[in-house]
Design a protein around this motif. Structure first.
Motif, PDB file in Angstrom:
ATOM      1  N   LEU A  18      -6.861   4.743  -5.269  1.00 58.52           N
ATOM      2  CA  LEU A  18      -5.486   5.105  -5.607  1.00 58.52           C
ATOM      3  C   LEU A  18      -5.283   5.306  -7.107  1.00 58.52           C
ATOM      4  O   LEU A  18      -4.369   6.022  -7.512  1.00 58.52           O
ATOM      5  CB  LEU A  18      -4.520   4.036  -5.098  1.00 58.52           C
ATOM      6  N   GLU A  25     -10.950   9.159  -1.276  1.00 59.15           N
ATOM      7  CA  GLU A  25      -9.626   9.005  -0.661  1.00 59.15           C
ATOM      8  C   GLU A  25      -9.159   7.550  -0.610  1.00 59.15           C
ATOM      9  O   GLU A  25      -7.978   7.275  -0.383  1.00 59.15           O
ATOM     10  CB  GLU A  25      -9.585   9.628   0.732  1.00 59.15           C
ATOM     11  N   LYS A  60       0.508   3.937  -3.023  1.00 62.29           N
ATOM     12  CA  LYS A  60       0.120   5.327  -2.787  1.00 62.29           C
ATOM     13  C   LYS A  60       1.087   6.296  -3.460  1.00 62.29           C
ATOM     14  O   LYS A  60       0.690   7.344  -3.942  1.00 62.29           O
ATOM     15  CB  LYS A  60       0.056   5.625  -1.284  1.00 62.29           C
ATOM     16  N   LYS A  61       2.335   5.944  -3.482  1.00 61.09           N
ATOM     17  CA  LYS A  61       3.361   6.822  -4.052  1.00 61.09           C
ATOM     18  C   LYS A  61       3.467   6.688  -5.567  1.00 61.09           C
ATOM     19  O   LYS A  61       3.692   7.674  -6.266  1.00 61.09           O
ATOM     20  CB  LYS A  61       4.713   6.513  -3.417  1.00 61.09           C
ATOM     21  N   LEU A  77       0.822  -1.209   0.000  1.00 64.03           N
ATOM     22  CA  LEU A  77       0.000   0.000   0.000  1.00 64.03           C
ATOM     23  C   LEU A  77       0.859   1.263   0.000  1.00 64.03           C
ATOM     24  O   LEU A  77       0.582   2.213  -0.742  1.00 64.03           O
ATOM     25  CB  LEU A  77      -0.943   0.006   1.207  1.00 64.03           C
ATOM     26  N   CYS A  78       1.892   1.279   0.789  1.00 66.74           N
ATOM     27  CA  CYS A  78       2.792   2.434   0.854  1.00 66.74           C
ATOM     28  C   CYS A  78       3.371   2.740  -0.532  1.00 66.74           C
ATOM     29  O   CYS A  78       3.398   3.904  -0.965  1.00 66.74           O
ATOM     30  CB  CYS A  78       3.901   2.150   1.862  1.00 66.74           C
ATOM     31  N   ASP A  80      -7.274   1.446  -1.491  1.00 67.78           N
ATOM     32  CA  ASP A  80      -6.744   1.164  -0.155  1.00 67.78           C
ATOM     33  C   ASP A  80      -7.831   0.388   0.577  1.00 67.78           C
ATOM     34  O   ASP A  80      -8.865   0.963   0.933  1.00 67.78           O
ATOM     35  CB  ASP A  80      -6.434   2.480   0.557  1.00 67.78           C
ATOM     36  N   GLY A 112      -3.102   8.220  -9.026  1.00 65.30           N
ATOM     37  CA  GLY A 112      -4.085   8.928  -8.221  1.00 65.30           C
ATOM     38  C   GLY A 112      -5.469   8.919  -8.855  1.00 65.30           C
ATOM     39  O   GLY A 112      -5.693   8.338  -9.920  1.00 65.30           O
TER      40      GLY A 112
END
Length: 172
Positions: free
Chosen positions: A137, A134, A72-73, A68-69, A156, A77
């Motif tokens: 992703l 939110e 997200k990066k 997930l980390c 997420d 988006g």
């Protein structure tokens, strides 16, 4: 075999090698998590790699928080509104509270996974959830929407709301 640094560069170029040990992928994702914000072109390459190989990477790394980390990066988006989405999940993963990242607005797509690939070991379940903006992703890329017709939204799973089991399928 590539080093984690070399594998990170390959990942950023959208290149994937299937026969890499999970510990090397884990070390690679730890490196990627520490890097700065990538350019949008890199995010699109990572998104394509994730769309095609995400399930395999997740099984190799076996650390959804780390995955997930990185997602997200490195995913492009999402700027839309919340959606009701579906997922075909493995029964045993659901029981362990390990719900996957890839969801579709098409119930028939999720049902195909719930009754097929994700039903092999322990049976499958069809899940429905509300994904607030939110939680999303990335929206479907062209490969997912046009070629695969899966319309995969990467989410997420910890931010999804009102997750419910719609249907269960026996092990296949």
């Amino acid at each position: 075999m590539p080093t984690p640094n070399e594998l990170a560069e390959m990942f950023l170029n959208g290149e994937y090698i299937i026969d890499i040990d999970g510990s090397v992928w884990r070390d690679t994702f730890l490196l990627l998590a520490k890097r700065g914000e990538p350019e949008l072109s890199v995010k699109h390459k990572a998104h394509m790699l994730w769309t095609v190989n995400g399930g395999h990477l997740r099984r190799k790394i076996q650390d959804d928080r780390l995955v997930l980390c990185v997602l997200k990066k490195y995913l492009p988006g999402y700027g839309g509104s919340g959606l009701w989405l579906y997922r075909g999940e493995c029964q045993f993963l659901h029981e362990k509270n390990l719900i996957g990242f890839c969801w579709s607005p098409k119930i028939e797509v999720a049902e195909r996974f719930a009754s097929g690939l994700n039903a092999i070991e322990s049976g499958g379940i069809l899940l429905k959830a509300y994904a607030p903006p939110e939680a999303i992703l990335a929206e479907p890329n062209q490969h997912s929407a046009v070629q695969m017709e899966e319309f995969e939204y990467t989410c997420d799973p910890w931010l999804l709301k009102e997750i419910e089991i719609v249907k269960s399928f026996p092990a296949s």
